[in-house]
Design an enzyme around this catalytic site. Structure first.
Site, PDB file in Angstrom:
ATOM      1  N   LYS A   1      36.616 -15.728  -4.451  1.00 59.45           N
ATOM      2  CA  LYS A   1      35.489 -15.138  -5.179  1.00 59.45           C
ATOM      3  C   LYS A   1      35.856 -13.723  -5.605  1.00 59.45           C
ATOM      4  O   LYS A   1      36.298 -12.915  -4.782  1.00 59.45           O
ATOM      5  CB  LYS A   1      34.247 -15.090  -4.283  1.00 59.45           C
ATOM      6  CG  LYS A   1      33.028 -14.542  -5.012  1.00 59.45           C
ATOM      7  CD  LYS A   1      31.798 -14.560  -4.137  1.00 59.45           C
ATOM      8  CE  LYS A   1      31.662 -13.334  -3.277  1.00 59.45           C
ATOM      9  NZ  LYS A   1      31.265 -12.114  -3.987  1.00 59.45           N
TER      10      LYS A   1
ATOM     11  N   ASP B   1      31.450 -13.883  -9.285  1.00 57.88           N
ATOM     12  CA  ASP B   1      30.124 -13.510  -8.761  1.00 57.88           C
ATOM     13  C   ASP B   1      29.630 -12.260  -9.473  1.00 57.88           C
ATOM     14  O   ASP B   1      29.696 -11.162  -8.936  1.00 57.88           O
ATOM     15  CB  ASP B   1      30.309 -13.276  -7.256  1.00 57.88           C
ATOM     16  CG  ASP B   1      29.030 -12.917  -6.538  1.00 57.88           C
ATOM     17  OD1 ASP B   1      27.948 -13.155  -7.077  1.00 57.88           O
ATOM     18  OD2 ASP B   1      29.140 -12.393  -5.406  1.00 57.88           O
ATOM     19  N   LEU B   2      29.122 -12.439 -10.690  1.00 58.91           N
ATOM     20  CA  LEU B   2      28.718 -11.272 -11.489  1.00 58.91           C
ATOM     21  C   LEU B   2      27.204 -11.086 -11.509  1.00 58.91           C
ATOM     22  O   LEU B   2      26.710 -10.087 -12.034  1.00 58.91           O
ATOM     23  CB  LEU B   2      29.281 -11.368 -12.910  1.00 58.91           C
ATOM     24  CG  LEU B   2      30.815 -11.405 -12.981  1.00 58.91           C
ATOM     25  CD1 LEU B   2      31.300 -11.493 -14.424  1.00 58.91           C
ATOM     26  CD2 LEU B   2      31.440 -10.190 -12.291  1.00 58.91           C
ATOM     27  N   LYS B   3      26.458 -12.050 -10.994  1.00 58.47           N
ATOM     28  CA  LYS B   3      25.005 -11.918 -10.778  1.00 58.47           C
ATOM     29  C   LYS B   3      24.287 -11.314 -11.974  1.00 58.47           C
ATOM     30  O   LYS B   3      23.607 -10.292 -11.861  1.00 58.47           O
ATOM     31  CB  LYS B   3      24.740 -11.040  -9.546  1.00 58.47           C
ATOM     32  CG  LYS B   3      25.248 -11.586  -8.232  1.00 58.47           C
ATOM     33  CD  LYS B   3      24.721 -10.734  -7.076  1.00 58.47           C
ATOM     34  CE  LYS B   3      25.213 -11.182  -5.730  1.00 58.47           C
ATOM     35  NZ  LYS B   3      26.617 -10.904  -5.467  1.00 58.47           N
TER      36      LYS B   3
ATOM     37  N   ASP C   1      19.222  -9.983 -16.862  1.00 57.34           N
ATOM     38  CA  ASP C   1      18.814  -9.226 -18.054  1.00 57.34           C
ATOM     39  C   ASP C   1      17.966 -10.169 -18.901  1.00 57.34           C
ATOM     40  O   ASP C   1      17.620 -11.269 -18.446  1.00 57.34           O
ATOM     41  CB  ASP C   1      20.084  -8.744 -18.807  1.00 57.34           C
ATOM     42  CG  ASP C   1      19.841  -7.458 -19.591  1.00 57.34           C
ATOM     43  OD1 ASP C   1      18.801  -7.371 -20.277  1.00 57.34           O
ATOM     44  OD2 ASP C   1      20.683  -6.546 -19.524  1.00 57.34           O
ATOM     45  N   ILE C   2      17.645  -9.793 -20.125  1.00 56.08           N
ATOM     46  CA  ILE C   2      16.847 -10.686 -20.967  1.00 56.08           C
ATOM     47  C   ILE C   2      17.700 -11.900 -21.353  1.00 56.08           C
ATOM     48  O   ILE C   2      18.941 -11.833 -21.326  1.00 56.08           O
ATOM     49  CB  ILE C   2      16.308  -9.961 -22.227  1.00 56.08           C
ATOM     50  CG1 ILE C   2      17.457  -9.432 -23.087  1.00 56.08           C
ATOM     51  CG2 ILE C   2      15.357  -8.836 -21.827  1.00 56.08           C
ATOM     52  CD1 ILE C   2      16.992  -8.910 -24.449  1.00 56.08           C
TER      53      ILE C   2
ATOM     54  N   THR D   1      21.584 -11.918   0.683  1.00 52.02           N
ATOM     55  CA  THR D   1      21.651 -12.091   2.144  1.00 52.02           C
ATOM     56  C   THR D   1      21.620 -10.750   2.881  1.00 52.02           C
ATOM     57  O   THR D   1      21.506 -10.719   4.099  1.00 52.02           O
ATOM     58  CB  THR D   1      22.931 -12.858   2.538  1.00 52.02           C
ATOM     59  OG1 THR D   1      24.027 -12.309   1.805  1.00 52.02           O
ATOM     60  CG2 THR D   1      22.821 -14.318   2.218  1.00 52.02           C
TER      61      THR D   1
ATOM     62  N   GLN E   1      25.391  -7.446   6.367  1.00 49.57           N
ATOM     63  CA  GLN E   1      24.698  -8.725   6.228  1.00 49.57           C
ATOM     64  C   GLN E   1      23.631  -8.851   7.316  1.00 49.57           C
ATOM     65  O   GLN E   1      23.901  -8.598   8.486  1.00 49.57           O
ATOM     66  CB  GLN E   1      25.693  -9.898   6.350  1.00 49.57           C
ATOM     67  CG  GLN E   1      26.753  -9.912   5.284  1.00 49.57           C
ATOM     68  CD  GLN E   1      26.221 -10.397   3.927  1.00 49.57           C
ATOM     69  OE1 GLN E   1      25.019 -10.451   3.706  1.00 49.57           O
ATOM     70  NE2 GLN E   1      27.121 -10.719   3.031  1.00 49.57           N
TER      71      GLN E   1
ATOM     72  N   GLY F   1      34.068 -13.102   3.295  1.00 50.87           N
ATOM     73  CA  GLY F   1      34.884 -11.990   2.840  1.00 50.87           C
ATOM     74  C   GLY F   1      35.579 -11.284   3.978  1.00 50.87           C
ATOM     75  O   GLY F   1      36.675 -11.670   4.411  1.00 50.87           O
ATOM     76  N   ARG F   2      34.916 -10.246   4.493  1.00 56.53           N
ATOM     77  CA  ARG F   2      35.574  -9.353   5.443  1.00 56.53           C
ATOM     78  C   ARG F   2      36.164 -10.005   6.693  1.00 56.53           C
ATOM     79  O   ARG F   2      37.219  -9.556   7.155  1.00 56.53           O
ATOM     80  CB  ARG F   2      34.608  -8.216   5.803  1.00 56.53           C
ATOM     81  CG  ARG F   2      34.432  -7.246   4.641  1.00 56.53           C
ATOM     82  CD  ARG F   2      33.209  -6.392   4.768  1.00 56.53           C
ATOM     83  NE  ARG F   2      31.984  -7.144   4.544  1.00 56.53           N
ATOM     84  CZ  ARG F   2      30.768  -6.628   4.510  1.00 56.53           C
ATOM     85  NH1 ARG F   2      30.621  -5.323   4.689  1.00 56.53           N
ATOM     86  NH2 ARG F   2      29.709  -7.373   4.286  1.00 56.53           N
TER      87      ARG F   2
END
Ligand code: C5P
Length: 239
Positions: free
Chosen positions: A39, A68-70, A73-74, A125, A195, A215-216
Site C-alpha cells: 500500500k 490509498d489516496l482517500k 471532494d465534489i 481506524t 491506532q 504497516g509499522r
C-alpha cells in the site's frame, strides 16, 4: 455465512508510509514478494507523485498495489482524480471517503478503470467515539460505519476500508462478496501507536476480513521481510 478469504489473495497489503523514494523501493523489494500486496498512500504520493509509485512498484515483483489516496471532494473533482490515477497507474485498489456521499462515490466508480477495485473509507481506524463526537457527529460508531458501508454498496463500490471491530457487522450487513480491507492490525504484543481500534491478524481474518493492511509492525522491524513472513506463518488462512 460461508466466506473464505483464501479465494482472493493477497491477504496482506503492507503500508509503506515514507516520503523517501530509496526507502520505499528497498521495502518494496524486500516485502512485496512476501506479502503479495503493498500500500502506498498520501505520504509517499505527495512526495514522489505517480512516477515514484510506478518506479517503486517495478521493484516489488508481481505485488498488487493498493493506492490509498482517500479522495474526498465534489463528484466532478473526485471523478477527475480517479481518471487521472487510472490513466497512469491502474492500481488493484483505490479509495474515496464514503462521507463524500452517494453522488461522489457513483462518479468515482464510473471513472474507475475496469481492473481497479474502488473502496470507500468508512471511519478512520485512528478515531474513537470521543474523537468522532468532537467533529460533531453523535451517531454511535458501529451504526455510522454500517450506514456508510451500505451507502458505498448502494453506490456501486466494491468494498470498504473499515476497522477490525466492524468486520462482523459489515459482513452481515453487506454480504459475502463485499470487500473488507482492514487496517489497524497489530500482531500480539506489537505497539498500537496512533491506532485506537486494533485487532490481531488472525482474529481479523476469522471475523471475515478479505485483506489486512499492516504497516509499522512490518516496516519498523529490523528485518521487514522476516516480520512479514512471521505474520503470514501465524495465519490459518482457512479460518
Ligand atoms: O502502521 P500501521 O499498520 O498503523 O498502518 C496502517 C495504514 O493504514 C496507514 O497507512 C494508514 O494511513 C492506513 N489506514 C488506516 N485507517 C483507515 C484507512 C487507512 O490506518 N481507515
Amino acid at each position: 455465512m460461508h466466506f473464505s478469504p483464501v479465494q482472493d489473495l493477497p491477504v496482506i497489503f503492507c503500508a509503506l508510509d515514507t516520503p523517501d523514494f530509496e526507502r520505499a523501493g528497498l521495502l518494496a523489494r524486500q516485502i512485496g514478494p512476501v506479502t503479495g500486496g503493498l500500500k502506498l498512500g498520501l505520504e509517499f504520493f505527495n512526495a514522489q507523485g505517480p512516477e515514484g509509485v510506478l518506479r517503486v512498484m517495478e521493484a516489488a515483483g508481481d505485488a498488487a498495489l493498493f493506492l490509498d489516496l482517500k479522495f474526498h471532494d465534489i463528484p466532478n473533482t473526485v471523478a477527475g482524480a480517479v481518471r487521472s490515477i487510472c490513466g497512469r497507474i491502474k492500481p488493484a485498489y483505490l479509495n474515496v471517503h464514503a462521507s463524500g456521499g452517494a453522488d461522489m462515490m457513483r462518479a468515482a466508480k464510473e471513472a474507475c478503470a475496469p481492473g481497479t477495485k474502488l473502496l470507500a473509507v468508512t471511519i478512520l481506524t485512528s478515531l474513537d467515539e470521543e474523537a468522532i463526537a468532537q467533529t460533531g457527529f453523535h451517531a454511535c460508531l458501529p451504526e455510522r460505519v454500517e450506514q456508510l458501508a451500505l451507502l458505498a454498496k448502494e453506490s456501486g463500490l466494491d468494498g470498504v476500508v473499515c476497522s477490525a471491530h466492524e468486520i462482523a457487522l459489515l459482513r452481515r450487513a453487506c454480504g459475502p462478496d463485499f470487500i473488507l480491507m482492514v487496517p489497524g492490525i497489530r500482531p500480539e504484543g506489537a505497539e498500537a501507536g496512533d491506532q485506537k481500534r486494533v485487532m490481531t491478524p488472525q482474529s481479523a481474518l476469522e471475523a471475515g476480513a478479505n485483506h489486512l493492511v499492516i504497516g509499522r509492525p512490518i516496516t519498523g522491524a529490523r528485518d521487514p521481510a522476516e516480520a512479514a513472513r512471521g505474520i503470514l506463518a501465524g495465519l490459518d488462512r482457512a479460518a
